[in-house]
Design a protein around this motif. Structure first.
Motif, PDB file in Angstrom:
ATOM      1  N   LEU A 158       0.823  -1.207   0.000  1.00  0.00           N
ATOM      2  CA  LEU A 158       0.000   0.000   0.000  1.00  0.00           C
ATOM      3  C   LEU A 158       0.860   1.260   0.000  1.00  0.00           C
ATOM      4  CD1 LEU A 158      -2.812  -0.987   2.522  1.00  0.00           C
ATOM      5  CD2 LEU A 158      -3.038  -0.711   0.046  1.00  0.00           C
ATOM      6  N   LEU A 159       1.934   1.233   0.760  1.00  0.00           N
ATOM      7  CA  LEU A 159       2.839   2.388   0.814  1.00  0.00           C
ATOM      8  C   LEU A 159       3.469   2.637  -0.550  1.00  0.00           C
ATOM      9  CD1 LEU A 159       4.297   4.577   2.429  1.00  0.00           C
ATOM     10  CD2 LEU A 159       6.022   2.859   3.027  1.00  0.00           C
ATOM     11  N   LYS A 160       3.923   1.583  -1.197  1.00  0.00           N
ATOM     12  CA  LYS A 160       4.527   1.728  -2.520  1.00  0.00           C
ATOM     13  C   LYS A 160       3.498   2.259  -3.510  1.00  0.00           C
ATOM     14  CE  LYS A 160       7.011  -0.750  -6.170  1.00  0.00           C
ATOM     15  NZ  LYS A 160       6.589   0.212  -7.135  1.00  0.00           N
ATOM     16  N   SER A 161       2.282   1.748  -3.436  1.00  0.00           N
ATOM     17  CA  SER A 161       1.218   2.205  -4.318  1.00  0.00           C
ATOM     18  C   SER A 161       0.917   3.686  -4.096  1.00  0.00           C
ATOM     19  CB  SER A 161      -0.040   1.375  -4.085  1.00  0.00           C
ATOM     20  OG  SER A 161      -1.108   1.873  -4.835  1.00  0.00           O
ATOM     21  N   ALA A 162       0.862   4.101  -2.849  1.00  0.00           N
ATOM     22  CA  ALA A 162       0.608   5.511  -2.537  1.00  0.00           C
ATOM     23  C   ALA A 162       1.743   6.394  -3.047  1.00  0.00           C
ATOM     24  CB  ALA A 162       0.422   5.690  -1.035  1.00  0.00           C
ATOM     25  N   LYS A 163       2.976   5.940  -2.879  1.00  0.00           N
ATOM     26  CA  LYS A 163       4.120   6.708  -3.379  1.00  0.00           C
ATOM     27  C   LYS A 163       4.076   6.815  -4.903  1.00  0.00           C
ATOM     28  CE  LYS A 163       7.458   5.801   0.284  1.00  0.00           C
ATOM     29  NZ  LYS A 163       8.732   5.143   0.631  1.00  0.00           N
ATOM     30  N   ASP A 164       3.723   5.733  -5.569  1.00  0.00           N
ATOM     31  CA  ASP A 164       3.612   5.751  -7.034  1.00  0.00           C
ATOM     32  C   ASP A 164       2.516   6.717  -7.483  1.00  0.00           C
ATOM     33  OD1 ASP A 164       5.637   3.867  -7.162  1.00  0.00           O
ATOM     34  OD2 ASP A 164       4.287   2.171  -7.563  1.00  0.00           O
ATOM     35  N   ASP A 165       1.392   6.726  -6.764  1.00  0.00           N
ATOM     36  CA  ASP A 165       0.294   7.638  -7.095  1.00  0.00           C
ATOM     37  C   ASP A 165       0.726   9.093  -6.943  1.00  0.00           C
ATOM     38  OD1 ASP A 165      -1.310   5.447  -7.573  1.00  0.00           O
ATOM     39  OD2 ASP A 165      -2.462   5.633  -5.707  1.00  0.00           O
ATOM     40  N   VAL A 166       1.433   9.392  -5.864  1.00  0.00           N
ATOM     41  CA  VAL A 166       1.899  10.766  -5.635  1.00  0.00           C
ATOM     42  C   VAL A 166       2.911  11.161  -6.710  1.00  0.00           C
ATOM     43  CG1 VAL A 166       3.234  12.227  -4.061  1.00  0.00           C
ATOM     44  CG2 VAL A 166       1.415  10.775  -3.169  1.00  0.00           C
ATOM     45  N   SER A 167       3.819  10.265  -7.049  1.00  0.00           N
ATOM     46  CA  SER A 167       4.805  10.553  -8.094  1.00  0.00           C
ATOM     47  C   SER A 167       4.120  10.823  -9.430  1.00  0.00           C
ATOM     48  CB  SER A 167       5.783   9.393  -8.251  1.00  0.00           C
ATOM     49  OG  SER A 167       6.547   9.226  -7.100  1.00  0.00           O
ATOM     50  N   GLN A 168       3.133  10.017  -9.765  1.00  0.00           N
ATOM     51  CA  GLN A 168       2.392  10.209 -11.015  1.00  0.00           C
ATOM     52  C   GLN A 168       1.653  11.539 -11.002  1.00  0.00           C
ATOM     53  OE1 GLN A 168       2.488   8.467 -13.816  1.00  0.00           O
ATOM     54  NE2 GLN A 168       1.104   9.928 -14.756  1.00  0.00           N
ATOM     55  N   PHE A 169       1.075  11.896  -9.881  1.00  0.00           N
ATOM     56  CA  PHE A 169       0.365  13.166  -9.750  1.00  0.00           C
ATOM     57  C   PHE A 169       1.323  14.335  -9.960  1.00  0.00           C
ATOM     58  CE2 PHE A 169      -1.074  16.728  -7.096  1.00  0.00           C
ATOM     59  CZ  PHE A 169      -2.294  16.974  -7.686  1.00  0.00           C
ATOM     60  N   ILE A 170       2.491  14.257  -9.343  1.00  0.00           N
ATOM     61  CA  ILE A 170       3.481  15.335  -9.487  1.00  0.00           C
ATOM     62  C   ILE A 170       3.943  15.443 -10.935  1.00  0.00           C
ATOM     63  CG2 ILE A 170       5.827  16.035  -8.851  1.00  0.00           C
ATOM     64  CD1 ILE A 170       5.202  14.910  -6.032  1.00  0.00           C
ATOM     65  N   ARG A 171       4.204  14.330 -11.584  1.00  0.00           N
ATOM     66  CA  ARG A 171       4.606  14.358 -12.997  1.00  0.00           C
ATOM     67  C   ARG A 171       3.497  14.959 -13.859  1.00  0.00           C
ATOM     68  NH1 ARG A 171       7.307   9.278 -11.819  1.00  0.00           N
ATOM     69  NH2 ARG A 171       5.365   8.201 -12.242  1.00  0.00           N
ATOM     70  N   SER A 172       2.262  14.612 -13.559  1.00  0.00           N
ATOM     71  CA  SER A 172       1.132  15.152 -14.316  1.00  0.00           C
ATOM     72  C   SER A 172       1.015  16.658 -14.118  1.00  0.00           C
ATOM     73  CB  SER A 172      -0.171  14.481 -13.890  1.00  0.00           C
ATOM     74  OG  SER A 172      -0.151  13.117 -14.185  1.00  0.00           O
ATOM     75  N   GLN A 173       1.182  17.112 -12.888  1.00  0.00           N
ATOM     76  CA  GLN A 173       1.124  18.549 -12.602  1.00  0.00           C
ATOM     77  C   GLN A 173       2.229  19.302 -13.337  1.00  0.00           C
ATOM     78  OE1 GLN A 173      -1.222  20.064 -11.460  1.00  0.00           O
ATOM     79  NE2 GLN A 173      -2.203  19.018  -9.778  1.00  0.00           N
ATOM     80  N   THR A 174       3.420  18.722 -13.366  1.00  0.00           N
ATOM     81  CA  THR A 174       4.545  19.336 -14.073  1.00  0.00           C
ATOM     82  C   THR A 174       4.254  19.417 -15.569  1.00  0.00           C
ATOM     83  OG1 THR A 174       6.068  18.473 -12.405  1.00  0.00           O
ATOM     84  CG2 THR A 174       7.028  19.173 -14.501  1.00  0.00           C
ATOM     85  N   ALA A 175       3.711  18.365 -16.135  1.00  0.00           N
ATOM     86  CA  ALA A 175       3.374  18.365 -17.559  1.00  0.00           C
ATOM     87  C   ALA A 175       2.307  19.398 -17.879  1.00  0.00           C
ATOM     88  CB  ALA A 175       2.911  16.968 -17.974  1.00  0.00           C
ATOM     89  N   ILE A 176       1.323  19.527 -17.021  1.00  0.00           N
ATOM     90  CA  ILE A 176       0.275  20.509 -17.227  1.00  0.00           C
ATOM     91  C   ILE A 176       0.846  21.915 -17.212  1.00  0.00           C
ATOM     92  CG2 ILE A 176      -1.774  21.542 -16.151  1.00  0.00           C
ATOM     93  CD1 ILE A 176      -2.580  18.682 -15.308  1.00  0.00           C
ATOM     94  N   LYS A 177       1.738  22.209 -16.303  1.00  0.00           N
ATOM     95  CA  LYS A 177       2.355  23.539 -16.208  1.00  0.00           C
ATOM     96  C   LYS A 177       3.142  23.868 -17.467  1.00  0.00           C
ATOM     97  CE  LYS A 177       2.597  23.795 -11.209  1.00  0.00           C
ATOM     98  NZ  LYS A 177       3.476  23.834 -10.035  1.00  0.00           N
ATOM     99  N   LYS A 178       3.771  22.889 -18.078  1.00  0.00           N
ATOM    100  CA  LYS A 178       4.542  23.113 -19.298  1.00  0.00           C
ATOM    101  C   LYS A 178       3.655  23.516 -20.463  1.00  0.00           C
ATOM    102  CE  LYS A 178       8.441  20.090 -18.427  1.00  0.00           C
ATOM    103  NZ  LYS A 178       9.190  18.895 -18.884  1.00  0.00           N
ATOM    104  N   TYR A 179       2.419  23.014 -20.482  1.00  0.00           N
ATOM    105  CA  TYR A 179       1.514  23.302 -21.593  1.00  0.00           C
ATOM    106  C   TYR A 179       0.687  24.560 -21.375  1.00  0.00           C
ATOM    107  CZ  TYR A 179       2.772  18.824 -23.549  1.00  0.00           C
ATOM    108  OH  TYR A 179       3.467  17.776 -24.075  1.00  0.00           O
ATOM    109  N   LYS A 180       0.793  25.194 -20.236  1.00  0.00           N
ATOM    110  CA  LYS A 180       0.009  26.412 -19.979  1.00  0.00           C
ATOM    111  C   LYS A 180       0.637  27.612 -20.637  1.00  0.00           C
ATOM    112  CE  LYS A 180      -2.494  25.389 -15.805  1.00  0.00           C
ATOM    113  NZ  LYS A 180      -2.754  25.742 -14.445  1.00  0.00           N
TER     114      LYS A 180
END
Length: 103
Positions: A81-103
């Protein structure tokens, strides 16, 4: 996690009920799943200590040995569960970074 991984021959009814709640929590798709899991695990720990205090030495030893196996299963599940939560947070951060690049 399968309920059979949490119960054993010496599991009392009150612990079986708590194990059922833990199993259901792990299957749920609730936003507070991790917090609920942590709360249930802490309750389980207190209940185990209470049960051990009520048993004679020989039975307590047998109960503890069987609970060690269950504890290892729960520890592995918590790590997953901890690994899954860390993966989810990492994916969220990568998604946020990608969104900022396209703004």
């Amino acid at each position: 996690m399968n309920i059979d991984q949490l119960n054993h021959a010496l599991t009392p009814d009150n612990l079986r009920a708590l194990n059922q709640q833990i199993s259901e929590c792990l299957l749920a798709d609730s936003p507070d799943k991790y917090q609920q899991f942590n709360t249930l695990i802490n309750e389980r720990d207190q209940l185990i200590h209470s049960i051990l205090g009520q048993l004679d030495n020989a039975t307590a030893k047998q109960f503890a040995q069987q609970e060690m196996v269950v504890n290892d299963n729960l520890k592995n599940m918590a790590q997953t569960l901890l690994k899954s939560a860390k993966d989810d947070v990492s994916q969220f951060i990568r998604s946020q970074t990608a969104i900022k690049k396209y703004k």
